[in-house]
Design a protein around this motif. Structure first.
Motif, mmCIF file in Angstrom:
data_model
loop_
_atom_site.group_PDB
_atom_site.id
_atom_site.type_symbol
_atom_site.label_atom_id
_atom_site.label_comp_id
_atom_site.label_asym_id
_atom_site.label_seq_id
_atom_site.Cartn_x
_atom_site.Cartn_y
_atom_site.Cartn_z
ATOM 1 N N SER A 1 24.176 27.262 19.661
ATOM 2 C CA SER A 1 23.731 25.884 19.401
ATOM 3 C C SER A 1 22.358 25.893 18.735
ATOM 4 N N TYR A 2 22.126 24.824 17.990
ATOM 5 C CA TYR A 2 20.822 24.601 17.373
ATOM 6 C C TYR A 2 19.713 24.682 18.430
ATOM 7 N N GLN A 3 19.944 24.061 19.600
ATOM 8 C CA GLN A 3 18.886 23.997 20.626
ATOM 9 C C GLN A 3 18.431 25.397 21.038
ATOM 10 N N ALA A 53 18.855 28.321 19.351
ATOM 11 C CA ALA A 53 18.312 29.103 18.242
ATOM 12 C C ALA A 53 16.873 28.676 17.920
ATOM 13 N N VAL A 54 16.641 27.368 17.920
ATOM 14 C CA VAL A 54 15.303 26.856 17.584
ATOM 15 C C VAL A 54 14.254 27.390 18.562
ATOM 16 N N VAL A 55 14.618 27.339 19.830
ATOM 17 C CA VAL A 55 13.680 27.755 20.876
ATOM 18 C C VAL A 55 13.368 29.256 20.763
ATOM 19 N N ILE A 73 15.106 29.140 7.440
ATOM 20 C CA ILE A 73 16.359 28.523 7.004
ATOM 21 C C ILE A 73 17.335 28.598 8.189
ATOM 22 N N GLU A 74 17.743 27.428 8.674
ATOM 23 C CA GLU A 74 18.561 27.380 9.893
ATOM 24 C C GLU A 74 20.049 27.416 9.526
ATOM 25 N N ASP A 75 20.450 28.587 9.017
ATOM 26 C CA ASP A 75 21.836 28.773 8.566
ATOM 27 C C ASP A 75 22.680 29.326 9.708
ATOM 28 N N ASP A 92 13.889 11.770 14.503
ATOM 29 C CA ASP A 92 15.329 11.897 14.781
ATOM 30 C C ASP A 92 15.582 13.087 15.705
ATOM 31 N N LEU A 93 14.617 13.993 15.781
ATOM 32 C CA LEU A 93 14.788 15.169 16.651
ATOM 33 C C LEU A 93 14.084 14.989 18.000
ATOM 34 N N LEU A 94 13.544 13.778 18.211
ATOM 35 C CA LEU A 94 12.795 13.562 19.470
ATOM 36 C C LEU A 94 13.668 13.828 20.695
ATOM 37 N N GLY A 138 2.596 26.716 12.006
ATOM 38 C CA GLY A 138 3.577 25.636 11.870
ATOM 39 C C GLY A 138 4.774 26.148 11.097
ATOM 40 N N ARG A 139 5.779 25.304 10.981
ATOM 41 C CA ARG A 139 6.977 25.745 10.243
ATOM 42 C C ARG A 139 7.751 24.552 9.717
ATOM 43 N N PHE A 140 8.556 24.860 8.680
ATOM 44 C CA PHE A 140 9.528 23.905 8.174
ATOM 45 C C PHE A 140 10.864 24.609 8.345
ATOM 46 N N ALA A 141 11.833 23.923 8.953
ATOM 47 C CA ALA A 141 13.057 24.617 9.365
ATOM 48 C C ALA A 141 14.311 23.860 8.932
ATOM 49 N N PRO A 142 14.560 23.779 7.620
ATOM 50 C CA PRO A 142 15.725 23.008 7.175
ATOM 51 C C PRO A 142 17.062 23.700 7.471
ATOM 52 N N SER A 143 18.062 22.888 7.763
ATOM 53 C CA SER A 143 19.434 23.398 7.854
ATOM 54 C C SER A 143 20.016 23.305 6.452
ATOM 55 N N PRO A 144 20.596 24.375 5.936
ATOM 56 C CA PRO A 144 21.046 24.349 4.537
ATOM 57 C C PRO A 144 22.408 23.671 4.364
ATOM 58 N N VAL A 187 5.999 20.013 13.804
ATOM 59 C CA VAL A 187 5.817 18.718 13.151
ATOM 60 C C VAL A 187 7.157 18.388 12.528
ATOM 61 N N ARG A 188 7.840 17.385 13.036
ATOM 62 C CA ARG A 188 9.192 17.089 12.528
ATOM 63 C C ARG A 188 9.519 15.620 12.762
ATOM 64 N N GLY A 189 10.659 15.192 12.223
ATOM 65 C CA GLY A 189 11.039 13.788 12.278
ATOM 66 C C GLY A 189 11.443 13.345 13.680
ATOM 67 N N SER A 227 20.156 11.439 5.098
ATOM 68 C CA SER A 227 20.565 12.759 5.583
ATOM 69 C C SER A 227 21.489 13.421 4.585
ATOM 70 N N LYS A 228 21.558 14.741 4.723
ATOM 71 C CA LYS A 228 22.404 15.498 3.808
ATOM 72 C C LYS A 228 23.868 15.138 4.063
ATOM 73 N N GLN A 229 24.183 14.843 5.351
ATOM 74 C CA GLN A 229 25.571 14.506 5.675
ATOM 75 C C GLN A 229 26.017 13.232 4.960
HETATM 76 N N1 GLU Z 1 17.139 22.413 11.194
HETATM 77 C C1 GLU Z 1 16.813 21.101 11.645
HETATM 78 C C2 GLU Z 1 17.161 20.076 10.583
HETATM 79 O O1 GLU Z 1 17.252 20.406 9.407
HETATM 80 C C3 GLU Z 1 15.346 20.936 11.996
HETATM 81 C C4 GLU Z 1 14.915 21.777 13.112
HETATM 82 C C5 GLU Z 1 13.536 21.490 13.652
HETATM 83 O O2 GLU Z 1 12.636 21.062 12.904
HETATM 84 O O3 GLU Z 1 13.347 21.734 14.824
HETATM 85 O O4 GLU Z 1 17.325 18.923 10.927
#
Ligand code: GLU
Length: 288
Positions: free
Chosen positions: A170-172, A174-176, A44-46, A192-194, A8-14, A188-190, A229-231
């Motif tokens: 794009s995020y799409q 890079a993630v893949v 870290i999704e920088d 909001d990314l569905l 599994g992973r946790f992938a935050p955007s900084p 496993v993620r929120g 959200s961070k934004q």
């Molecule tokens: N980097 C994304 C974010 O912080 C999450 C990416 C993912 O979990 O697929 O919202």
């Protein structure tokens, strides 16, 4: 010793420090991995410097450590992976699935209507973005919480951007590429990314990459009814309140909240008690 193949992973955007919503993502992905005796990676999704803060990666790392959420192995930084994204883009180009698009984003409807699909490339003005031609309209999968999902991606999402006009991937994409590179088996993620999930599954199919399992938990809504959200400058979680923050994250995930007095014992008990069936089967939950 690990007894399972779960990764599994946790992938935050900084884009800023972790807030309660992102802590919930860290806790859910951590507990699910640990309950399954799996590996939990930190990526870290920088990938988008204009939206990022220089101090955020370090702050996120400190916050995770202060909450006793320890990842396995080295941190993967997306900024170090640009060659891999280029290679994936080349593969898509070879499949004739990429086309240039000079449309002004602000003037476009939410679903790209395909204006540049059939434009000859000489007529496309620089700078242009690169879009993916969606030739497989339906994507379906069974989410571990939300159940069967089906999307008509050409109508619901439209040809989406793979490389932006400013040259950023794009995020799409890079993630893949990175989920496959890191052999991630469980995402496993929120929720909001569905709506990113069918785009990512589609890309995986095109790039011949394995499709992981998906679990989307409800996102946390702030007092205004918007996603934390961070934004929107959601309050960063304070390292001094780590125990209470973890307890609140467990509550939001519908889990039992042990009355432990330190984070190590709390997390041990939370792993033992982790029960996916208790996660609310909904897209969002209000902050409690
Ligand atoms: N980097 C994304 C974010 O912080 C999450 C990416 C993912 O979990 O697929 O919202």
């Amino acid at each position: 010793m690990l007894t399972s193949n779960y990764i599994g992973r946790f992938a935050p955007s900084p884009t800023g420090p972790l807030h309660l919503g992102s802590l919930v993502a860290a806790v859910a992905s951590f507990l699910d991995a640990k309950k399954n005796e799996g590996t939990w990676l930190l990526r870290i999704e920088d990938l988008d410097p204009p939206r990022e803060s220089d101090s955020a990666p370090g702050t996120i790392v400190e916050q995770l450590i202060a909450h006793n959420l320890h990842w396995d192995g080295d941190i993967l930084y997306q900024s170090s992976r640009l060659d891999a994204y280029s290679e994936a883009l080349d593969n898509l180009q070879r499949l004739s699935l990429i086309y240039p698009c000079d449309c002004a984003r602000k003037k476009l409807p939410a679903v790209y209507p395909g204006n540049c699909r059939n434009k000859s490339s000489e007529k496309v003005l620089r700078p242009y973005a690169l879009r993916l031609l969606l030739d497989t309209p339906v994507i379906s999968l069974v989410d571990d919480i939300l159940g069967p999902q089906r999307w008509q991606i050409d109508r619901e999402m439209g040809d989406f951007i793979i490389k932006r006009k400013d040259g950023l991937f794009s995020y799409q994409l890079a993630v893949v590429v990175d989920d496959a590179f890191q052999h991630v088996t469980h995402i496993v993620r929120g929720a909001d990314l569905l709506d990113s999930t069918p785009r990512q599954v589609h890309l995986m199919e095109k790039l011949n990459l394995p499709i992981p399992n998906y679990l989307h938990f409800p996102v946390v809504l702030g007092a205004s009814g918007d996603k934390l959200s961070k934004q929107t400058h959601a309050t960063p979680v304070s390292n001094q309140n780590a125990l209470d923050n973890l307890k609140q994250a467990l509550r939001l995930l519908g889990q039992q909240v042990p009355d432990s007095v330190d984070t190590v014992t709390l997390l041990e008990e939370a792993i033992a008690n982790w029960n996916r069936n208790l996660i609310p089967k909904q897209l969002s939950v209000p902050l409690m």
